[in-house]
Design an enzyme around this catalytic site. Structure first.
Site, PDB file in Angstrom:
ATOM      1  N   LYS A  48      12.754  -7.925  12.736  1.00  0.00           N
ATOM      2  CA  LYS A  48      12.077  -6.115  12.035  1.00  0.00           C
ATOM      3  C   LYS A  48      12.951  -5.706  11.303  1.00  0.00           C
ATOM      4  CE  LYS A  48      10.288  -5.131  16.454  1.00  0.00           C
ATOM      5  NZ  LYS A  48       8.928  -4.297  17.215  1.00  0.00           N
ATOM      6  N   GLY A  49      14.101  -5.793  11.050  1.00  0.00           N
ATOM      7  CA  GLY A  49      15.164  -5.170   9.860  1.00  0.00           C
ATOM      8  C   GLY A  49      14.544  -5.321   9.096  1.00  0.00           C
ATOM      9  N   GLU A 104      17.093 -10.968   3.846  1.00  0.00           N
ATOM     10  CA  GLU A 104      17.616  -9.960   5.420  1.00  0.00           C
ATOM     11  C   GLU A 104      18.166  -8.143   5.599  1.00  0.00           C
ATOM     12  OE1 GLU A 104      17.868  -9.707   8.860  1.00  0.00           O
ATOM     13  OE2 GLU A 104      18.538 -11.813   9.337  1.00  0.00           O
ATOM     14  N   ASP A 105      18.543  -7.500   6.571  1.00  0.00           N
ATOM     15  CA  ASP A 105      18.305  -7.266   6.911  1.00  0.00           C
ATOM     16  C   ASP A 105      19.890  -6.102   6.173  1.00  0.00           C
ATOM     17  OD1 ASP A 105      19.109  -7.489   8.855  1.00  0.00           O
ATOM     18  OD2 ASP A 105      18.499  -5.127  10.010  1.00  0.00           O
ATOM     19  N   ASP A 108      26.097  -9.380   9.433  1.00  0.00           N
ATOM     20  CA  ASP A 108      27.063  -8.521  10.276  1.00  0.00           C
ATOM     21  C   ASP A 108      28.967  -9.812  10.618  1.00  0.00           C
ATOM     22  OD1 ASP A 108      28.339  -6.805  11.775  1.00  0.00           O
ATOM     23  OD2 ASP A 108      27.333  -8.022  13.521  1.00  0.00           O
ATOM     24  N   VAL A 158      24.533   1.222  11.373  1.00  0.00           N
ATOM     25  CA  VAL A 158      24.192   1.378  10.093  1.00  0.00           C
ATOM     26  C   VAL A 158      21.995   1.532  10.660  1.00  0.00           C
ATOM     27  CG1 VAL A 158      25.681   2.044   8.560  1.00  0.00           C
ATOM     28  CG2 VAL A 158      23.798  -0.474   9.214  1.00  0.00           C
ATOM     29  N   ASP A 164      17.484  -0.376  12.664  1.00  0.00           N
ATOM     30  CA  ASP A 164      16.651   0.643  13.725  1.00  0.00           C
ATOM     31  C   ASP A 164      17.731   0.292  14.803  1.00  0.00           C
ATOM     32  OD1 ASP A 164      17.232  -2.656  14.771  1.00  0.00           O
ATOM     33  OD2 ASP A 164      16.151  -1.870  16.900  1.00  0.00           O
ATOM     34  N   ARG A 170      13.836   2.829  12.268  1.00  0.00           N
ATOM     35  CA  ARG A 170      13.062   2.384  10.797  1.00  0.00           C
ATOM     36  C   ARG A 170      12.940   3.351   9.485  1.00  0.00           C
ATOM     37  NH1 ARG A 170      13.993  -2.551  12.814  1.00  0.00           N
ATOM     38  NH2 ARG A 170      13.525  -3.547  15.377  1.00  0.00           N
TER      39      ARG A 170
HETATM   40  P1  5GP Z   1      24.936 -11.792  12.639  1.00  0.00           P
HETATM   41  O1  5GP Z   1      24.363 -12.504  13.334  1.00  0.00           O
HETATM   42  O2  5GP Z   1      24.655 -11.437  11.022  1.00  0.00           O
HETATM   43  O3  5GP Z   1      25.733 -10.492  13.085  1.00  0.00           O
HETATM   44  O4  5GP Z   1      23.934 -10.311  12.706  1.00  0.00           O
HETATM   45  C1  5GP Z   1      22.574  -9.832  11.692  1.00  0.00           C
HETATM   46  C2  5GP Z   1      21.443  -9.185  12.860  1.00  0.00           C
HETATM   47  O5  5GP Z   1      22.603  -7.934  13.675  1.00  0.00           O
HETATM   48  C3  5GP Z   1      21.345  -8.159  12.075  1.00  0.00           C
HETATM   49  O6  5GP Z   1      20.233  -8.931  11.010  1.00  0.00           O
HETATM   50  C4  5GP Z   1      21.045  -7.048  12.579  1.00  0.00           C
HETATM   51  O7  5GP Z   1      19.727  -7.135  13.646  1.00  0.00           O
HETATM   52  C5  5GP Z   1      21.853  -7.136  13.208  1.00  0.00           C
HETATM   53  N1  5GP Z   1      23.211  -5.771  13.063  1.00  0.00           N
HETATM   54  C6  5GP Z   1      24.488  -5.989  12.623  1.00  0.00           C
HETATM   55  N2  5GP Z   1      24.868  -4.852  12.249  1.00  0.00           N
HETATM   56  C7  5GP Z   1      23.796  -4.178  11.925  1.00  0.00           C
HETATM   57  C8  5GP Z   1      23.414  -2.652  12.461  1.00  0.00           C
HETATM   58  O8  5GP Z   1      24.854  -1.866  10.915  1.00  0.00           O
HETATM   59  N3  5GP Z   1      23.301  -2.166  12.263  1.00  0.00           N
HETATM   60  C9  5GP Z   1      21.607  -2.466  12.173  1.00  0.00           C
HETATM   61  N4  5GP Z   1      20.954  -1.152  13.126  1.00  0.00           N
HETATM   62  N5  5GP Z   1      21.642  -3.370  13.096  1.00  0.00           N
HETATM   63  C10 5GP Z   1      22.902  -4.385  12.685  1.00  0.00           C
END
Ligand code: 5GP
Length: 185
Positions: A48-49, A104-105, A108, A158, A164, A170
């Site tokens: 949902k991000g 994507e939001d 990470d 964040v 969220d 959100r």
């Molecule tokens: P990745 O697979 O790149 O580690 O993670 C991506 C997902 O992790 C993002 O779509 C998000 O849902 C979540 N995420 C990573 N860092 C943050 C953050 O700082 N805040 C929030 N709310 N979600 C995060």
């Protein structure tokens, strides 16, 4: 601070303001309009991000794009990745031969998008581009080529503008660092 003042009390600080977001999203829309001129790409919102970013972004793009939506497993109520990526809700339509843009939001560790990129390559998309609102390059655990990113941010958790914590925040119009007291107990 305004009508959302209650939510702002849980923030350590505001990292990106709504004005900075709007400017960057507009510029990104112009770049994507140039890139996909003459094409009909499919923009995929990773729910949902990315929902708030996605709805703002597509309205800044002047090509006949289509949209689709996907839910992938993410952090749940924790602030650390599980490393496991699962498609919870898949697309409505096949993407064979289509130019796919994954929206994507935040990137990470990079694991979610690196997994999805492979999924779409296997589904014989003509191309797969990655667009993200936020990028935390310091946290990367896998190699990933991010095509478009609005803001690089430091290693902090964040919320806001779609992002969220435990399904809340959100609806904050700005992006802020969540105060650790909210998730440390
Ligand atoms: P990745 O697979 O790149 O580690 O993670 C991506 C997902 O992790 C993002 O779509 C998000 O849902 C979540 N995420 C990573 N860092 C943050 C953050 O700082 N805040 C929030 N709310 N979600 C995060």
């Amino acid at each position: 601070m305004d009508t959302n003042a209650v939510l702002y009390q849980d923030l350590e600080k505001i990292l990106v303001t709504r004005e900075e977001i709007a400017k960057s999203v507009k510029e990104l829309g112009q770049k994507l309009t140039e890139k996909f001129r003459g094409e009909s790409p499919v923009f995929i919102c990773i729910l949902k991000g990315a929902s708030v970013f996605f709805t703002d972004l597509i309205r800044e793009i002047d090509v006949p794009l289509t949209t689709d939506f996907m839910v992938v497993s993410s952090y749940g109520s924790s602030t650390k990745t599980t490393g496991v990526v699962k498609i919870v809700k898949d697309l409505d339509k096949p993407v064979v031969g289509k130019h796919v843009v994954l929206v994507e939001d935040i990137v990470d560790s990079g694991m979610t998008l690196s997994y999805l990129k492979k999924v779409f390559a296997n589904r014989e998309a003509a191309s797969v581009s990655i667009v993200t609102l936020l990028d935390k390059p310091a946290r990367r655990r896998v190699e990933l080529n991010v095509d478009y990113s609005c803001f690089n941010i430091p290693d902090a958790f964040v919320v806001g503008y779609g992002l969220d914590y435990d399904e809340k925040y959100r609806n904050l119009p700005d992006i802020g660092v969540l105060h650790p007291r909210i998730y440390e107990n």
